[in-house]
Design a protein around this motif. Sequence first.
Motif, PDB file in Angstrom:
ATOM      1  N   SER A 350      25.760  13.385  47.797  1.00 47.60           N
ATOM      2  CA  SER A 350      26.938  13.107  46.976  1.00 47.60           C
ATOM      3  C   SER A 350      26.918  13.971  45.726  1.00 47.60           C
ATOM      4  N   HIS A 351      28.087  14.164  45.146  1.00 45.16           N
ATOM      5  CA  HIS A 351      28.191  15.002  43.956  1.00 45.16           C
ATOM      6  C   HIS A 351      27.387  14.416  42.799  1.00 45.16           C
ATOM      7  N   VAL A 352      27.472  13.103  42.621  1.00 46.47           N
ATOM      8  CA  VAL A 352      26.763  12.457  41.520  1.00 46.47           C
ATOM      9  C   VAL A 352      25.267  12.712  41.590  1.00 46.47           C
ATOM     10  N   ARG A 353      24.696  12.568  42.753  1.00 45.44           N
ATOM     11  CA  ARG A 353      23.246  12.723  42.860  1.00 45.44           C
ATOM     12  C   ARG A 353      22.816  14.175  42.673  1.00 45.44           C
ATOM     13  N   LEU A 354      23.484  15.110  43.344  1.00 34.66           N
ATOM     14  CA  LEU A 354      23.055  16.507  43.284  1.00 34.66           C
ATOM     15  C   LEU A 354      23.217  17.107  41.896  1.00 34.66           C
ATOM     16  N   ALA A 355      24.180  16.596  41.112  1.00 40.85           N
ATOM     17  CA  ALA A 355      24.420  17.148  39.782  1.00 40.85           C
ATOM     18  C   ALA A 355      23.677  16.404  38.681  1.00 40.85           C
ATOM     19  N   HIS A 356      22.996  15.333  39.024  1.00 41.75           N
ATOM     20  CA  HIS A 356      22.339  14.502  38.010  1.00 41.75           C
ATOM     21  C   HIS A 356      21.141  15.227  37.394  1.00 41.75           C
ATOM     22  N   PRO A 357      20.880  15.036  36.084  1.00 41.31           N
ATOM     23  CA  PRO A 357      19.741  15.702  35.439  1.00 41.31           C
ATOM     24  C   PRO A 357      18.406  15.442  36.136  1.00 41.31           C
ATOM     25  N   SER A 358      18.248  14.266  36.713  1.00 40.70           N
ATOM     26  CA  SER A 358      16.980  13.947  37.377  1.00 40.70           C
ATOM     27  C   SER A 358      16.744  14.806  38.607  1.00 40.70           C
ATOM     28  N   MET A 359      17.805  15.383  39.150  1.00 41.70           N
ATOM     29  CA  MET A 359      17.689  16.272  40.306  1.00 41.70           C
ATOM     30  C   MET A 359      17.614  17.734  39.894  1.00 41.70           C
ATOM     31  N   ASN A 360      17.716  18.002  38.583  1.00 38.58           N
ATOM     32  CA  ASN A 360      17.800  19.381  38.098  1.00 38.58           C
ATOM     33  C   ASN A 360      16.858  19.638  36.929  1.00 38.58           C
ATOM     34  N   ASP A 361      15.676  19.059  36.998  1.00 45.20           N
ATOM     35  CA  ASP A 361      14.643  19.276  35.975  1.00 45.20           C
ATOM     36  C   ASP A 361      15.148  18.970  34.575  1.00 45.20           C
ATOM     37  N   GLY A 362      16.032  17.992  34.457  1.00 38.44           N
ATOM     38  CA  GLY A 362      16.537  17.569  33.159  1.00 38.44           C
ATOM     39  C   GLY A 362      17.644  18.428  32.592  1.00 38.44           C
ATOM     40  N   ALA A 363      18.092  19.452  33.319  1.00 41.79           N
ATOM     41  CA  ALA A 363      19.138  20.350  32.806  1.00 41.79           C
ATOM     42  C   ALA A 363      20.481  19.632  32.727  1.00 41.79           C
ATOM     43  N   GLN A 364      21.211  19.898  31.660  1.00 41.06           N
ATOM     44  CA  GLN A 364      22.523  19.303  31.419  1.00 41.06           C
ATOM     45  C   GLN A 364      23.486  20.380  30.934  1.00 41.06           C
ATOM     46  N   LEU A 365      24.775  20.061  31.004  1.00 45.92           N
ATOM     47  CA  LEU A 365      25.825  20.961  30.540  1.00 45.92           C
ATOM     48  C   LEU A 365      26.786  20.182  29.653  1.00 45.92           C
ATOM     49  N   LEU A 366      27.368  20.853  28.665  1.00 49.42           N
ATOM     50  CA  LEU A 366      28.465  20.264  27.908  1.00 49.42           C
ATOM     51  C   LEU A 366      29.753  20.819  28.484  1.00 49.42           C
ATOM     52  N   ARG A 367      30.508  19.953  29.138  1.00 47.04           N
ATOM     53  CA  ARG A 367      31.697  20.393  29.866  1.00 47.04           C
ATOM     54  C   ARG A 367      32.958  20.213  29.032  1.00 47.04           C
ATOM     55  N   ARG A 368      33.882  21.188  29.131  1.00 46.91           N
ATOM     56  CA  ARG A 368      35.184  21.105  28.472  1.00 46.91           C
ATOM     57  C   ARG A 368      36.267  21.615  29.427  1.00 46.91           C
ATOM     58  N   GLY A 369      36.262  21.099  30.652  1.00 43.47           N
ATOM     59  CA  GLY A 369      37.191  21.586  31.659  1.00 43.47           C
ATOM     60  C   GLY A 369      38.587  20.992  31.552  1.00 43.47           C
ATOM     61  N   TYR A 370      39.517  21.567  32.329  1.00 44.98           N
ATOM     62  CA  TYR A 370      40.914  21.141  32.327  1.00 44.98           C
ATOM     63  C   TYR A 370      41.488  21.199  33.742  1.00 44.98           C
ATOM     64  N   ASN A 371      42.460  20.321  34.016  1.00 45.85           N
ATOM     65  CA  ASN A 371      43.244  20.437  35.234  1.00 45.85           C
ATOM     66  C   ASN A 371      44.172  21.647  35.133  1.00 45.85           C
ATOM     67  N   PHE A 372      44.515  22.208  36.287  1.00 48.20           N
ATOM     68  CA  PHE A 372      45.557  23.241  36.312  1.00 48.20           C
ATOM     69  C   PHE A 372      46.418  23.063  37.549  1.00 48.20           C
ATOM     70  N   VAL A 373      47.672  23.440  37.432  1.00 40.46           N
ATOM     71  CA  VAL A 373      48.600  23.540  38.565  1.00 40.46           C
ATOM     72  C   VAL A 373      49.338  24.855  38.401  1.00 40.46           C
ATOM     73  N   ASP A 374      49.074  25.797  39.293  1.00 43.80           N
ATOM     74  CA  ASP A 374      49.709  27.115  39.240  1.00 43.80           C
ATOM     75  C   ASP A 374      50.748  27.243  40.352  1.00 43.80           C
ATOM     76  N   GLY A 375      51.665  26.285  40.416  1.00 45.37           N
ATOM     77  CA  GLY A 375      52.701  26.325  41.434  1.00 45.37           C
ATOM     78  C   GLY A 375      52.154  26.014  42.803  1.00 45.37           C
ATOM     79  N   ASN A 376      52.588  26.769  43.793  1.00 45.87           N
ATOM     80  CA  ASN A 376      52.154  26.547  45.175  1.00 45.87           C
ATOM     81  C   ASN A 376      51.847  27.875  45.834  1.00 45.87           C
ATOM     82  N   ASP A 377      51.136  27.815  46.978  1.00 45.75           N
ATOM     83  CA  ASP A 377      50.814  29.048  47.692  1.00 45.75           C
ATOM     84  C   ASP A 377      51.887  29.341  48.738  1.00 45.75           C
TER      85      ASP A 377
END
Length: 442
Positions: A350-377
């Motif tokens: 699962s995404h939660v487990r694979l991205a968790h600090p305990s699975m990544n030697d304590g590594a963390q990120l400070l995230r500042r992401g955003y949604n986007f919608v660029d029309g349609n394909d």
Amino acid sequence: MSENNAEAGRPEAAARLEGDAGAGRAGLSRRGMLGLAGAAVGAGVVGFGAGAAVGHALGSTPAAATYPFYGANQAGIVTPAQDRLHFAAFDVAPTLDRDGLIGLLRDWTTAAARMTQGRPAGKYGPASGPSDAPPDDTGEALDLPPGGLTLTFGFGPTLFTSADGADRFGIAQRRPAALVDLPHFPGDALIDSLTGGDVCVQACSEDPQVAVHAIRNLSRIAFGRAAIRWSQLGFGRTSSTSRSQTTPRNLFGFKDGTANIKSEDTKVVDDQVWAAASDGSAWMHGGSYLVARKIRMVIETWDRQQLGEQERIIGRDKGEGAPLSGGTEFTQPNFLALAAAGGTKIDPDSHVRLAHPSMNDGAQLLRRGYNFVDGNDELGRLNAGLFFIAFQRDPRRQFIPIQTRLAKNDLMNEYLKHVGSAIFAVPPGAREGSYVGAGLFA
């Protein structure tokens, strides 16, 4: 879309209120309200997209708030994440020399310091000055409060050494060891026109027109010296950087960034976000490293997936945002909790487990992401997803190993396509009378 962030942060100077008192009481400019609703609905985001965008804005920074531009660290990193983004990557003109680059950074710094305080980009403004010359501000933000505007600058690997190996500005030897070229991760479908860049500018505000105005004017100032390589508009922050903010939802409908680093926990921010002189590049002390990834979501396929399967992929329930091992949103996941039907309650991939600090030697990120919608394909599918932004002390021990793990095993990969990618060294904040990145050229 990483879950690997523990709560942390260094307090940044608190927002001070200035400008029209009426705008401050309103909390959101009329332009901001119209822009939020128009962008979400006009782009075809029915229901969730429009509601989330407006909802985020209503609960966020007052429209008249300002953040200091000058300081030990650049604003727009641990600053409470605003609701709107305009991100731009610039390529420097081949004819520009070292002095020209420094001149550009000086001009950008002056304009950025003015705009973040709600002032025009130039001293005359859009409606005054010599009548026989173009205005020194384009004017679309005239009368609009700043909405907590922050402008954050970064330097890409190609600023230090061009693609053909040239040291254009005499700074190749000062490239930080942590500013590595990102590897090609499994599943990457990168589009060249959405990758790289010599310099980046991240503009964040509660008002979309204010953010666009900032990038437009920096681009105007750079004419003949630098040009936009690619840019991205974003709405509806997908993470919180302060405990004063609620956890937002992404376009998959799940709460995103529950465990993101928070600015109130200074120890973790010092360890995981801010670069130090002891890291090997003294001029980066107080800076950070920004990784940007444009991640398209396969919305139509996800929307046909069963609720239980969606929750298994994420590792959290969709309503509360609690880990499937039990509890509430902020309960720590128990990856060993057993399910009645066998196996663990939280899927190992699962995404939660694979991205968790305990699975990544304590590594963390400070995230500042955003949604986007660029029309349609061309097939009529939404061209939508997550514009992922993460700040960190060293991508070699943070983003790269985390993304490598996710790219290989994350159950969510079936619904994601990484199409854009870039990395930048974000220098420390500028002091008054100087300019952003001055330490690099000292």
